[in-house]
Scaffold this motif. Structure first.
Motif, PDB file in Angstrom:
ATOM      1  N   GLU A  42     -33.173 -25.911  31.593  1.00 44.17           N
ATOM      2  CA  GLU A  42     -34.093 -26.246  30.461  1.00 44.17           C
ATOM      3  C   GLU A  42     -35.882 -26.162  31.277  1.00 44.17           C
ATOM      4  O   GLU A  42     -36.398 -26.965  30.322  1.00 44.17           O
ATOM      5  CB  GLU A  42     -33.429 -28.580  30.173  1.00 44.17           C
ATOM      6  N   GLY A  43     -35.677 -26.045  32.467  1.00 42.24           N
ATOM      7  CA  GLY A  43     -36.930 -25.896  33.118  1.00 42.24           C
ATOM      8  C   GLY A  43     -37.877 -27.045  33.596  1.00 42.24           C
ATOM      9  O   GLY A  43     -38.559 -26.846  33.760  1.00 42.24           O
ATOM     10  N   LYS A  44     -37.256 -28.280  33.171  1.00 41.22           N
ATOM     11  CA  LYS A  44     -38.234 -29.689  33.100  1.00 41.22           C
ATOM     12  C   LYS A  44     -38.329 -29.747  35.271  1.00 41.22           C
ATOM     13  O   LYS A  44     -38.728 -30.321  35.625  1.00 41.22           O
ATOM     14  CB  LYS A  44     -37.176 -30.777  32.946  1.00 41.22           C
ATOM     15  N   ASN A  45     -37.351 -29.274  35.307  1.00 44.22           N
ATOM     16  CA  ASN A  45     -37.044 -29.856  37.182  1.00 44.22           C
ATOM     17  C   ASN A  45     -37.049 -28.760  38.054  1.00 44.22           C
ATOM     18  O   ASN A  45     -35.149 -28.723  38.326  1.00 44.22           O
ATOM     19  CB  ASN A  45     -36.141 -30.702  37.074  1.00 44.22           C
ATOM     20  N   GLN A  46     -37.341 -28.194  38.496  1.00 42.34           N
ATOM     21  CA  GLN A  46     -36.764 -26.768  39.361  1.00 42.34           C
ATOM     22  C   GLN A  46     -37.687 -27.313  41.072  1.00 42.34           C
ATOM     23  O   GLN A  46     -38.715 -26.922  41.062  1.00 42.34           O
ATOM     24  CB  GLN A  46     -38.166 -26.055  39.167  1.00 42.34           C
ATOM     25  N   VAL A  47     -36.503 -27.607  40.836  1.00 42.23           N
ATOM     26  CA  VAL A  47     -36.507 -29.086  42.591  1.00 42.23           C
ATOM     27  C   VAL A  47     -36.800 -28.093  43.708  1.00 42.23           C
ATOM     28  O   VAL A  47     -37.958 -28.100  44.165  1.00 42.23           O
ATOM     29  CB  VAL A  47     -35.265 -29.670  42.539  1.00 42.23           C
ATOM     30  N   LYS A  48     -35.992 -26.657  43.654  1.00 40.69           N
ATOM     31  CA  LYS A  48     -36.046 -25.728  44.936  1.00 40.69           C
ATOM     32  C   LYS A  48     -36.185 -24.930  44.517  1.00 40.69           C
ATOM     33  O   LYS A  48     -34.734 -24.203  44.237  1.00 40.69           O
ATOM     34  CB  LYS A  48     -35.069 -26.144  45.686  1.00 40.69           C
ATOM     35  N   PRO A  49     -37.826 -23.848  44.395  1.00 40.96           N
ATOM     36  CA  PRO A  49     -37.604 -22.775  43.982  1.00 40.96           C
ATOM     37  C   PRO A  49     -36.353 -21.369  44.719  1.00 40.96           C
ATOM     38  O   PRO A  49     -36.479 -22.351  46.036  1.00 40.96           O
ATOM     39  CB  PRO A  49     -38.570 -22.014  44.055  1.00 40.96           C
ATOM     40  N   LEU A  50     -36.167 -20.643  44.320  1.00 45.91           N
ATOM     41  CA  LEU A  50     -35.211 -19.428  45.421  1.00 45.91           C
ATOM     42  C   LEU A  50     -35.890 -18.802  46.472  1.00 45.91           C
ATOM     43  O   LEU A  50     -37.324 -18.926  46.519  1.00 45.91           O
ATOM     44  CB  LEU A  50     -35.359 -17.931  44.829  1.00 45.91           C
ATOM     45  N   ASN A  51     -35.284 -19.147  47.455  1.00 43.27           N
ATOM     46  CA  ASN A  51     -35.533 -18.508  48.738  1.00 43.27           C
ATOM     47  C   ASN A  51     -35.768 -17.105  49.271  1.00 43.27           C
ATOM     48  O   ASN A  51     -34.489 -16.851  49.305  1.00 43.27           O
ATOM     49  CB  ASN A  51     -34.749 -19.301  50.231  1.00 43.27           C
ATOM     50  N   LEU A  52     -36.953 -16.474  48.734  1.00 43.85           N
ATOM     51  CA  LEU A  52     -36.573 -14.901  48.140  1.00 43.85           C
ATOM     52  C   LEU A  52     -36.494 -14.262  50.279  1.00 43.85           C
ATOM     53  O   LEU A  52     -35.565 -13.141  49.663  1.00 43.85           O
ATOM     54  CB  LEU A  52     -37.485 -14.412  48.050  1.00 43.85           C
TER      55      LEU A  52
END
Length: 84
Positions: A42-52
């Motif tokens: 839903e794109g509302k709650n990006q809590v922890k983005p990817l650890n690239l």
């Protein structure tokens, strides 16, 4: 074989996913090796983005990302390069 895939969380009708490194034989929501980030469709709650850094590590040792995770990695790299 290790795969990078989505692990479903959240309630019925409101999915929320963790991007994890897991053994291919493990069930979708089962045991995993490491959490690499989260994804909210839903794109509302990006809590922890990817650890690239960790994603790159797992790919370098032979892990195969799922199709959706490939898309998420590509999007994360696009936002990371435009932010710098």
């Amino acid at each position: 074989m290790v795969v990078l895939r989505l692990r479903r969380q959240g309630s019925k009708g409101r999915p929320f996913y963790q991007v994890v490194a897991a053994d291919k034989r493990s069930p979708r929501d089962g045991k995993f090796i490491e959490e690499l980030g989260t994804y909210d469709p839903e794109g509302k709650n990006q809590v922890k983005p990817l650890n690239l850094e960790r994603v790159d590590h797992w790919i370098s040792v032979g892990a195969q990302p799922s199709d959706r995770v490939k898309t998420l990695i590509k999007a994360a790299r696009g936002t990371a390069t435009t932010a710098n």
